[in-house]
Design a protein around this motif. Structure first.
Motif, PDB file in Angstrom:
ATOM      1  N   GLY A 248       0.816  -1.202   0.000  1.00 17.16           N
ATOM      2  CA  GLY A 248       0.000   0.000   0.000  1.00 17.16           C
ATOM      3  C   GLY A 248       0.855   1.259   0.000  1.00 17.16           C
ATOM      4  N   SER A 249       0.289   2.359  -0.472  1.00 22.24           N
ATOM      5  CA  SER A 249       1.013   3.626  -0.519  1.00 22.24           C
ATOM      6  C   SER A 249       1.324   4.117   0.888  1.00 22.24           C
ATOM      7  N   LYS A 250       2.499   4.701   1.048  1.00 21.51           N
ATOM      8  CA  LYS A 250       2.945   5.209   2.344  1.00 21.51           C
ATOM      9  C   LYS A 250       2.759   6.720   2.465  1.00 21.51           C
ATOM     10  N   SER A 251       1.926   7.286   1.607  1.00 22.51           N
ATOM     11  CA  SER A 251       1.561   8.695   1.725  1.00 22.51           C
ATOM     12  C   SER A 251       0.056   8.820   1.484  1.00 22.51           C
ATOM     13  N   GLN A 252      -0.630   9.393   2.435  1.00 17.79           N
ATOM     14  CA  GLN A 252      -2.081   9.553   2.378  1.00 17.79           C
ATOM     15  C   GLN A 252      -2.405  11.022   2.115  1.00 17.79           C
ATOM     16  N   ARG A 253      -3.114  11.258   1.029  1.00 25.44           N
ATOM     17  CA  ARG A 253      -3.476  12.631   0.661  1.00 25.44           C
ATOM     18  C   ARG A 253      -4.945  12.897   0.980  1.00 25.44           C
ATOM     19  N   THR A 254      -5.188  14.037   1.630  1.00 30.92           N
ATOM     20  CA  THR A 254      -6.549  14.472   1.915  1.00 30.92           C
ATOM     21  C   THR A 254      -6.665  15.946   1.548  1.00 30.92           C
ATOM     22  N   TRP A 296      12.204   0.028  -1.795  1.00 28.07           N
ATOM     23  CA  TRP A 296      10.867   0.361  -1.306  1.00 28.07           C
ATOM     24  C   TRP A 296      10.783   1.844  -0.944  1.00 28.07           C
ATOM     25  N   TRP A 297      11.799   2.332  -0.233  1.00 26.85           N
ATOM     26  CA  TRP A 297      11.826   3.739   0.178  1.00 26.85           C
ATOM     27  C   TRP A 297      11.851   4.664  -1.037  1.00 26.85           C
ATOM     28  N   ILE A 298      12.699   4.359  -2.012  1.00 23.79           N
ATOM     29  CA  ILE A 298      12.804   5.182  -3.211  1.00 23.79           C
ATOM     30  C   ILE A 298      11.502   5.156  -4.003  1.00 23.79           C
ATOM     31  N   ARG A 299      10.890   3.980  -4.105  1.00 20.99           N
ATOM     32  CA  ARG A 299       9.633   3.860  -4.848  1.00 20.99           C
ATOM     33  C   ARG A 299       8.530   4.721  -4.227  1.00 20.99           C
ATOM     34  N   GLU A 300       8.432   4.696  -2.907  1.00 19.71           N
ATOM     35  CA  GLU A 300       7.399   5.477  -2.235  1.00 19.71           C
ATOM     36  C   GLU A 300       7.698   6.979  -2.306  1.00 19.71           C
ATOM     37  N   LEU A 301       8.972   7.349  -2.245  1.00 22.00           N
ATOM     38  CA  LEU A 301       9.322   8.763  -2.365  1.00 22.00           C
ATOM     39  C   LEU A 301       8.986   9.273  -3.764  1.00 22.00           C
ATOM     40  N   ARG A 302       9.246   8.485  -4.779  1.00 26.94           N
ATOM     41  CA  ARG A 302       8.908   8.885  -6.139  1.00 26.94           C
ATOM     42  C   ARG A 302       7.407   8.998  -6.329  1.00 26.94           C
ATOM     43  N   ARG A 303       6.668   8.109  -5.703  1.00 30.23           N
ATOM     44  CA  ARG A 303       5.210   8.176  -5.789  1.00 30.23           C
ATOM     45  C   ARG A 303       4.694   9.465  -5.170  1.00 30.23           C
ATOM     46  N   LEU A 304       5.263   9.852  -4.046  1.00 34.04           N
ATOM     47  CA  LEU A 304       4.873  11.099  -3.394  1.00 34.04           C
ATOM     48  C   LEU A 304       5.227  12.295  -4.260  1.00 34.04           C
ATOM     49  N   SER A 306       5.558  12.380  -7.470  1.00 34.21           N
ATOM     50  CA  SER A 306       4.704  12.385  -8.648  1.00 34.21           C
ATOM     51  C   SER A 306       3.336  12.981  -8.336  1.00 34.21           C
ATOM     52  N   ASP A 307       2.765  12.603  -7.201  1.00 25.92           N
ATOM     53  CA  ASP A 307       1.455  13.135  -6.833  1.00 25.92           C
ATOM     54  C   ASP A 307       1.532  14.634  -6.564  1.00 25.92           C
ATOM     55  N   LEU A 308       2.600  15.067  -5.896  1.00 26.44           N
ATOM     56  CA  LEU A 308       2.778  16.496  -5.645  1.00 26.44           C
ATOM     57  C   LEU A 308       2.925  17.269  -6.953  1.00 26.44           C
ATOM     58  N   GLY A 309       3.637  16.697  -7.896  1.00 25.90           N
ATOM     59  CA  GLY A 309       3.881  17.378  -9.155  1.00 25.90           C
ATOM     60  C   GLY A 309       2.623  17.597  -9.973  1.00 25.90           C
ATOM     61  N   SER A 310       1.627  16.719  -9.816  1.00 28.04           N
ATOM     62  CA  SER A 310       0.384  16.853 -10.582  1.00 28.04           C
ATOM     63  C   SER A 310      -0.740  17.486  -9.772  1.00 28.04           C
ATOM     64  N   GLY A 332      10.338  18.652  -4.606  1.00 31.11           N
ATOM     65  CA  GLY A 332       9.946  19.326  -5.833  1.00 31.11           C
ATOM     66  C   GLY A 332       8.571  19.975  -5.693  1.00 31.11           C
ATOM     67  N   ALA A 333       7.977  20.327  -6.821  1.00 29.95           N
ATOM     68  CA  ALA A 333       6.635  20.911  -6.877  1.00 29.95           C
ATOM     69  C   ALA A 333       6.528  22.179  -6.032  1.00 29.95           C
ATOM     70  N   GLY A 334       7.613  22.917  -5.899  1.00 31.11           N
ATOM     71  CA  GLY A 334       7.582  24.166  -5.163  1.00 31.11           C
ATOM     72  C   GLY A 334       7.527  24.022  -3.661  1.00 31.11           C
ATOM     73  N   THR A 335       7.843  22.845  -3.123  1.00 26.35           N
ATOM     74  CA  THR A 335       7.811  22.651  -1.677  1.00 26.35           C
ATOM     75  C   THR A 335       9.176  22.947  -1.064  1.00 26.35           C
ATOM     76  N   ARG A 336       9.179  23.266   0.204  1.00 27.82           N
ATOM     77  CA  ARG A 336      10.426  23.541   0.921  1.00 27.82           C
ATOM     78  C   ARG A 336      10.340  22.942   2.318  1.00 27.82           C
ATOM     79  N   PRO A 337      11.461  22.491   2.867  1.00 31.00           N
ATOM     80  CA  PRO A 337      11.458  21.952   4.229  1.00 31.00           C
ATOM     81  C   PRO A 337      11.450  23.069   5.261  1.00 31.00           C
ATOM     82  N   HIS A 338      10.944  22.768   6.452  1.00 25.07           N
ATOM     83  CA  HIS A 338      10.907  23.736   7.539  1.00 25.07           C
ATOM     84  C   HIS A 338      11.689  23.199   8.728  1.00 25.07           C
ATOM     85  N   ASP A 339      12.295  24.121   9.458  1.00 28.44           N
ATOM     86  CA  ASP A 339      12.990  23.793  10.701  1.00 28.44           C
ATOM     87  C   ASP A 339      12.206  24.366  11.869  1.00 28.44           C
TER      88      ASP A 339
END
Length: 416
Positions: A248-254, A296-304, A306-310, A332-339
Motif C-alpha cells: 500500500g502507498s505510504k503517503s495519504q493525501r486528503t 521500497w523507500w525510493i519507490r514510495e518517495l517517487r510516488r509522493l 509524482s502526486d505532488l507534481g500533478s 519538488g513541486a515548489g515545496t520547501r522543508p521547515h525547521d
C-alpha cells in the motif's frame, strides 16, 4: 741573504721562540651542528612527527568524506551506510581534530584555519544555527496541525487512556498519525522480532474521543480533521493478506477546505531504509534485505513526488520519512522543508522514547541524535509556529506541532 730568500728555503716565518708558523688561508666558518642532530638531516623544528602526520592525514580524509557526502547523498545507494550516521558527526569530528591541533606545532596555524572551515560547514549540514522558517507576518486562516508516529498505536503505549488523552489535548484541526497498526511478535534468538503487521479498527473509540472529526484510514495511516474534506484521492491499498501494509502507498493525501481554499494534506510514513540488525542473519541476506528496503523507500518517495507534481493545490507534507538528511532529498513541486523555531541546536526526533516504548531499554536514555520527522509546505503557505516535542512517554518519536497560515487569496508564488 735573508733566510726567506734562500733557494729551497722554507717560506715559514720563525717566531721569537724558534717555532715555525705557516701562512695558511683561513678555513670557512662552519655552523655548529644541533645537539643530537647528525650532519645532513633536517632540523627537528622542521620535521613532522608521526602525530602531526596522522593529524594532517585525518583532516585530509575528513575533507574528502565531507565533499563526497554533499555530492553523493541521495544519489548513490552504497552511500546509505554513511547517511545513517548521526548528522552531529559532521561537527564532532572536526571539533576533536581541533582539540589536538596545538600539539602539531609545524602546521597548527594553517591546519586550524582548515578545520574551522570544516567545522562551520559541518555545523550547517547538521542543522546548527537559527534556521527556523516560521513567519510572524503571515495573514490568513490559521490551521493547527499535529503529526506523530504513534509507535504501533496503543499497543506500544500500554495505557490506552493516557494515549488518547494525549491526542485529545493537542486540539488540532488536522491530525496526521502514522503506525495505526499492531505487530505480531515471535521470539527469535532470545529477542522479540516483529514478524507480521496486524490491521486494527479503533473506529468506535476514535469517534467517541473526537466528536465532529472526519476519520480517514489508509493502511497504517490515519487522518483526523474537523475541517471540511473536499476529496480523499484513492492511493491504492490492497486488501489481500498483508499487502495493505507491504504494497500500500505510504503517503495519504486528503484535500481539505481551509480559509476558503483547498489545501492538500499529505500524511507520510516512508519505510525504514536500512536495518543494521539484519547482519546477524548473514551477509547475503543482509545485502538482499537492505536493497529491498532501499528500493521500497525510493519507490514510495517517487510516488509522493509524482502526486505532488500533478497536484494544483497548495500542499502540506508531514510525517516520518525515515531519513536523517531529508532536506537533501527535495520533494519538488515548489515545496520547501521547515525547521523548528527557537533553537540554535539541530532538531532531533528519534530516539525520543522515555518509558514504555518498543526499543531496547538502552536506547531510552540516549539523546535524539536523528531527525526522521519532517515538514514541507508549498511556497504560498506560511508556518507561524513549528515545534518538535511531546509524546516521548508514548512513542519513540517526538511529535510535530504546526500552526499553518493559509492566505485568503491565491498567491502568485504557487504556479505549477
Amino acid at each position: 741573504m735573508a733566510a726567506s730568500d734562500a733557494p729551497g728555503g722554507d717560506s715559514s716565518a720563525r717566531t721569537a721562540d724558534g717555532a715555525t708558523e705557516r701562512e695558511t688561508a683561513p678555513e670557512p666558518a662552519q655552523e655548529p651542528e644541533s645537539a643530537g642532530e647528525p650532519a645532513g638531516e633536517e632540523p627537528a623544528a622542521r620535521r613532522w612527527c608521526w602525530g602531526t602526520r596522522l593529524l594532517v592525514a585525518g583532516t585530509a580524509l575528513w575533507t574528502v568524506l565531507l565533499v563526497l557526502h554533499i555530492t553523493l547523498i541521495g544519489r548513490w545507494r552504497p552511500w546509505l551506510v554513511v547517511e545513517i550516521v548521526p548528522p552531529l558527526t559532521a561537527v564532532v569530528v572536526p571539533l576533536l581534530l581541533l582539540v589536538v591541533v596545538p600539539f602539531a606545532a609545524p602546521v597548527r596555524r594553517w591546519l586550524s584555519a582548515v578545520l574551522v572551515l570544516l567545522l562551520l560547514a559541518g555545523a550547517h549540514l547538521a542543522g546548527f544555527g537559527w534556521t527556523g522558517t516560521t513567519s510572524d507576518s503571515a495573514r490568513g486562516t490559521e490551521v493547527k496541525v499535529f503529526a506523530w508516529s504513534t509507535d504501533y498505536w496503543q499497543m506500544a503505549a500500554g495505557d490506552k487512556d493516557a494515549f488518547y488523552d494525549f491526542l485529545r489535548r493537542q486540539d488540532a484541526d488536522v491530525y496526521l498519525l502514522h503506525e495505526y497498526l499492531n505487530w505480531n511478535y515471535s521470539n527469535r534468538d532470545e529477542q522479540q522480532i516483529c514478524t507480521s503487521p496486524v490491521r486494527i479498527d479503533d473506529t468506535d473509540r476514535l469517534r467517541t474521543e473526537f466528536p465532529g472529526y472526519r476519520l480517514l484510514v489508509q493502511g497504517e495511516l490515519l487522518t483526523l480533521t474537523r475541517l471540511p474534506v473536499v476529496a480523499a484521492p484513492d492511493q491504492r491499498v490492497p486488501a489481500k493478506g498483508e499487502d495493505w501494509y507491504w504494497k500500500g502507498s505510504k503517503s495519504q493525501r486528503t484535500d481539505i477546505r481551509a480559509g476558503g481554499r483547498t489545501v492538500s494534506f499529505y500524511n507520510v510514513h516512508l519505510p525504514i531504509r536500512f536495518r543494521p540488525c539484519d547482519i546477524r542473519y548473514g551477509w547475503d541476506r543482509f545485502r538482499q534485505a537492505s536493497k529491498a528496503q532501499e528500493d521500497w523507500w525510493i519507490r514510495e518517495l517517487r510516488r509522493l513526488r509524482s502526486d505532488l507534481g500533478s497536484n494544483p493545490h497548495p500542499a502540506v507534507v508531514a510525517g516520518d520519512f525515515n531519513a536523517a538528511w531529508m532536506d537533501r532529498h527535495p520533494l519538488g513541486a515548489g515545496t520547501r522543508p521547515h525547521d523548528p523555531d527557537g533553537s540554535l541546536f539541530p532538531a532531533g526526533t528519534w530516539p525520543a522514547c522515555e518509558g514504555s516504548c518498543s526499543l531496547p531499554r538502552l536506547w531510552r536514555v540516549l539523546p535524539q541524535l536523528w531527525r526522521f520527522d519532517w515538514l514541507f509546505t508549498s511556497d504560498d503557505l506560511a508556518v507561524s509556529s513549528y515545534q518538535l516535542r511531546g509524546g516521548e512517554a508514548l512513542s519513540d518519536h517526538a511529535a510535530q506541532k504546526i500552526r499553518l497560515v493559509v492566505p485568503r487569496k491565491e498567491s502568485s508564488a504557487h504556479a505549477r
